[in-house]
Design a protein around this motif. Structure first.
Motif, PDB file in Angstrom:
ATOM      1  N   TYR A 238     -12.669   3.810  -6.537  1.00 46.12           N
ATOM      2  CA  TYR A 238     -11.485   3.064  -6.143  1.00 46.12           C
ATOM      3  C   TYR A 238     -10.838   3.811  -4.982  1.00 46.12           C
ATOM      4  O   TYR A 238     -10.291   4.888  -5.151  1.00 46.12           O
ATOM      5  CB  TYR A 238     -10.521   2.936  -7.321  1.00 46.12           C
TER       6      TYR A 238
ATOM      7  N   ASP B 159      -8.118  -0.509  -1.777  1.00 45.03           N
ATOM      8  CA  ASP B 159      -6.811  -1.136  -1.587  1.00 45.03           C
ATOM      9  C   ASP B 159      -6.856  -2.079  -0.392  1.00 45.03           C
ATOM     10  O   ASP B 159      -7.553  -1.827   0.603  1.00 45.03           O
ATOM     11  CB  ASP B 159      -5.747  -0.064  -1.335  1.00 45.03           C
TER      12      ASP B 159
ATOM     13  N   GLN C 193       0.852  -1.190   0.000  1.00 47.83           N
ATOM     14  CA  GLN C 193       0.000   0.000   0.000  1.00 47.83           C
ATOM     15  C   GLN C 193       0.898   1.254   0.000  1.00 47.83           C
ATOM     16  O   GLN C 193       1.694   1.450   0.918  1.00 47.83           O
ATOM     17  CB  GLN C 193      -0.920  -0.009   1.221  1.00 47.83           C
TER      18      GLN C 193
ATOM     19  N   ASP D 299      -8.028   4.148  -2.937  1.00 47.39           N
ATOM     20  CA  ASP D 299      -6.629   3.736  -2.939  1.00 47.39           C
ATOM     21  C   ASP D 299      -5.770   4.578  -2.008  1.00 47.39           C
ATOM     22  O   ASP D 299      -4.538   4.570  -2.113  1.00 47.39           O
ATOM     23  CB  ASP D 299      -6.063   3.788  -4.356  1.00 47.39           C
TER      24      ASP D 299
END
Length: 567
Positions: free
Chosen positions: A374, A254, A206, A376
């Protein structure tokens, strides 16, 4: 000649129906033959044994026949590490790696493309699980016809064992990884979850958690190049489909790779890690091809940008050695969504034939492509001011030996010593999982109170400075609130147990005197009574509170975290 050699060294996967994976014995024999026939390309060695006493192996490929680790490190050679078979029921990487190493041996141009980079690999990490061969353990997976099992000989998932190291395999891995210090790692897997169009999905370290210039480089340069390279080679790839709701339609996030996982463990060493996850319902042959492509794309990028990656890693280590504030845990930052152009299938709900509910299915005849949220980005959840050093009492040898396996510089005190104003934690509360998790009662919640006191250390206790390259590993294992600290995994559980007790009929009079003599205890007891009126009729509860919270019978080690912060 290279084409003839290729045919002479076909892998078991290539000689079959492309829905079979190699056995452990076939895999080892294959590499032994390559190492014998191509000694200037491949160095093959045993690196340890598993819990079942099975040999564990690793291989080294270089373009110039230099295999000595210390020499390679003096030359500052880049190291790319490919780990396979951590879950032997997900064997695409095992078969893909065999073919790739064979091509290094038989194709001079492919070998030369490595340049200065070292290709380091473990062919099968979970050798115990690989030998537990069957065809039924992966309930939702399409092929191969037979493969290994997820658990090792002790029924442990090795991708939860990198910090606690219950298995001999993880202990071998910790030492091996630390010795080689790879710049980039790819650890191969197969996914389990929603249905969608992609054969390959990807979990990177990450980027926010990796942090600094290294995290920025991963996010802005490396990941776009990998996704672009996979597109160009015919295997469109998306981030790992970690759904925020039941289906991908509502978005994906994520995956938080805490240090129990391979990529999270790699991040503690400032190594960029990738966990490719091929889709379980795609044909096995496609999954193997996509996996080999992913490994090659990441390898080619590493070769091309090795100097920059190495420089960023050096910067990360130098910064960590003097970092004043340390993030210990992270959470998804839903306030900053990104978007991803996703190729999915229509989710369809129909009545279940076996229960009173609506079952989910995906209709591949109704594909769709659209932008989905998304998430992230991750934000710090808990952080701590870093001490200059830690003091670990020698009694806690399990923690000390894991620090040693990971290259942590430490020194043993040569004589008894008093450290004034040391930071010490009192453990106010822990909330553990209701059932064992990977052999431990994992502490999901930890509440601490910090104070300073004089700590009396003994000769032989361990003093660990944070002014060293391994600072991140030290902090994230020794600070109790870190995601996968040694404390969360139960290494210090005995301090949570009060060792002495009382007989109620005798202690009643003592308890009364304690309330008279200890004003702080009396105030705490009055507050407890207001909060717990239902417990006042139970003498064990009433007397137990006074016994536990009074000074007279206090046990100094009870709920005191034994690792102290210094300076």
């Amino acid at each position: 000649m290279p084409a003839e050699q290729h045919r002479q060294y076909l892998t078991p996967y290539e000689t079959g129906n492309r829905n079979q994976t190699t056995t452990w014995a076939e895999c080892i024999a294959f590499y032994e033959r390559l190492a014998h026939d191509f000694p200037s390309v491949l160095r093959w060695q045993q690196i340890g044994t598993s819990d079942n006493g099975i040999p564990m192996h690793a291989g080294i490929v270089t373009a110039d026949a230099q295999f000595d680790r210390q020499t390679l490190q003096r030359q500052r050679r880049p190291v790319f590490f490919n780990n396979n078979g951590i879950h032997p029921g997900e064997p695409e990487g095992i078969d893909a790696c065999m073919a790739l190493v064979r091509d290094f041996c038989t194709q001079p141009a492919r070998l030369a493309a490595l340049g200065e980079t070292v290709f380091l690999f473990i062919p099968i990490y979970n050798v115990d699980g690989c030998l537990n061969r069957q065809s039924t353990s992966r309930a939702n997976q399409l092929g191969p016809e037979s493969s290994g099992f997820r658990g090792n000989a002790r029924h442990l998932d090795l991708n939860r064992d990198f910090i606690k190291c219950d298995s001999l395999a993880a202990q071998v891995f910790n030492r091996f990884f630390t010795a080689w210090d790879p710049d980039v790692m790819v650890d191969t897997h197969t996914s389990n979850g929603a249905d969608y169009a992609y054969t390959m999905t990807l979990i990177p370290t990450q980027p926010d958690k990796l942090g600094g210039g290294l995290g920025q480089f991963l996010r802005s340069r490396m990941l776009p190049a990998i996704y672009g390279g996979m597109d160009e080679r015919g295997w469109p790839t998306c981030p790992y489909v970690n759904c925020v709701a039941e289906t991908p339609d509502d978005g994906i996030a994520d995956f938080l790779d805490s240090p129990r996982f391979s990529t999270g463990y790699a991040a503690l060493h400032h190594t960029i890690g990738f966990m490719p996850e091929t889709h379980m319902l795609k044909p096995y042959a496609d999954r193997v091809s996509a996996m080999r492509t992913l490994v090659e794309v990441v390898l080619d990028f590493t070769v091309a940008h090795a100097a920059q990656i190495q420089e960023l890693r050096r910067d990360a280590r130098a910064g960590a050695a003097h970092q004043a504030r340390w993030p210990l845990s992270w959470r998804s930052d839903t306030s900053r969504p990104n978007s991803f152009r996703f190729k999915g299938y229509e989710a369809v709900y129909t009545p279940s034939s076996i229960g009173n509910y609506q079952r989910l299915a995906y209709d591949r005849s109704q594909p769709w492509e659209k932008d989905i949220p998304y998430f992230d980005r991750f934000a710090e959840d808990v952080a701590v001011a870093a001490p200059k050093a830690y003091l670990v009492p020698q009694a806690w040898r399990e923690a000390i030996e894991r620090l040693e396996w990971n290259g942590v510089a430490m020194r043993r005190l040569e004589e008894d010593q008093v450290f004034d104003n040391a930071r010490v934690y009192r453990i106010e509360r822990v909330a553990s999982r209701p059932a064992p998790y990977e052999g431990h009662m994992f502490h999901d919640e930890v509440t601490l109170v910090a104070h300073t006191e004089a700590v009396h250390a003994r000769a032989g206790d361990v003093w660990i400075s944070l002014d060293q390259p391994k600072a991140r590993y030290i902090v994230e294992t020794l600070e109790p609130q870190a995601h996968d600290s040694f404390f969360r995994w139960g290494f210090f559980n005995s301090v949570l147990e009060k060792k002495e007790g009382f007989s109620a009929y005798v202690f009643e009079d003592t308890a009364s005197r304690m309330l008279q003599e200890e004003p702080a205890l009396k105030a705490a007891f009055e507050a407890w009574k207001k909060s717990n009126p239902d417990k006042l009729s139970d003498p064990r509860e009433v007397l137990g509170f006074i016994f536990a919270h009074g000074r007279r019978h206090a046990e100094p080690g009870w709920r005191r975290y034994p690792v102290a912060g210094l300076g």
